[in-house]
Design an enzyme around this catalytic site. Structure first.
Site, PDB file in Angstrom:
ATOM      1  CG  ASP A  17     -22.926  26.306  -8.618  1.00  0.00           C
ATOM      2  OD1 ASP A  17     -23.549  25.941  -7.607  1.00  0.00           O
ATOM      3  OD2 ASP A  17     -23.078  25.781  -9.731  1.00  0.00           O
ATOM      4  CG  ASP A  19     -23.671  19.882  -8.294  1.00  0.00           C
ATOM      5  OD1 ASP A  19     -22.901  18.919  -8.385  1.00  0.00           O
ATOM      6  OD2 ASP A  19     -24.372  20.097  -7.288  1.00  0.00           O
ATOM      7  CG  ASP A 175     -23.947  25.791 -13.594  1.00  0.00           C
ATOM      8  OD1 ASP A 175     -24.342  24.721 -14.088  1.00  0.00           O
ATOM      9  OD2 ASP A 175     -24.045  26.045 -12.381  1.00  0.00           O
TER      10      ASP A 175
END
Length: 216
Positions: A17, A19, A175
């Site tokens: 991922d 961001d 996250d």
């Protein structure tokens, strides 16, 4: 939690991922979101942040419309947010602890690497360029490339397809709860590295504090 995930080097591919996982851009998103709410006469809270973190732009548009109204205003608010964010990304972007070191090590060991982001292509390209990691990934998939962004599995399925690996041969690094849901729905193992303690990462196969833990 499921059974312990295999060591990261045992997988043929690792899909990052962006961001809040590869790059420390969640703080910039929070700045952009706070500025958007300020412009429209409201205050962006931590609860607002957790409500939209990792979600698709469509879901964010609906949430913003509920908070700032009227309902048809959602897409316009998201467009405005992206422009604010784009300006921030052109200034300075830092990587998350251990992220670039992990990318370098995995590439050196012949592991295939992809990036799978819910952000738009122009934001991803700008963020990677500012951080100096434009050429780090063999495959980059963004929300522009699929009909349904995370938490749908489409972005991860497309990343694996473009890498030429089966989802079961790849591990996702995430996250956010929507990102974990997307990876698991795609049939991938998932390691969660939550930036915020309030993030629900219970669906991940493994939870670590920082990517530095994968370097050992």
């Amino acid at each position: 939690m499921t059974e312990p995930v295999a060591p990261i080097g045992r997988f043929r591919a690792v899909v990052f991922d962006m961001d809040g996982l590869l790059l420390d851009t969640e703080v910039l998103w929070q700045q952009a979101e706070a500025e958007l709410f300020r412009r429209h006469g409201d205050r962006f809270s931590q609860a607002d942040k957790l409500a939209v973190m990792g979600t698709s732009f469509a879901m964010t548009a609906r949430y913003f419309a509920e908070r700032l109204g009227p309902p048809e205003r959602g897409p316009q608010l998201v467009d405005e947010l992206q422009q604010v964010m784009h300006a921030l990304l052109q200034d300075q972007v830092s990587s998350r602890p251990g992220a670039l070191e992990l990318v370098t090590r995995l590439r050196g060991n012949g592991v295939r690497l992809a990036l799978a982001s819910n952000s738009s292509r122009f934001l991803v390209d700008t963020a990677l360029a500012t951080a100096g990691v434009t050429d780090a990934f063999e495959v980059i998939v963004t929300s522009d490339d699929v009909e349904h962004a995370k938490p749908a599995p489409d972005i991860y399925l497309l990343a694996c397809a473009r890498l030429g690996v089966e989802p079961a041969e790849a591990v996702a690094l995430e996250d956010s709860a929507p990102g974990i849901e997307a990876a698991k729905a795609a049939g991938m193992a998932c390691i969660a590295v939550p930036q915020f303690a309030e993030t629900d990462v219970s669906a991940a196969d493994r939870v670590i504090d920082t990517l530095e833990e994968l370097l050992f």
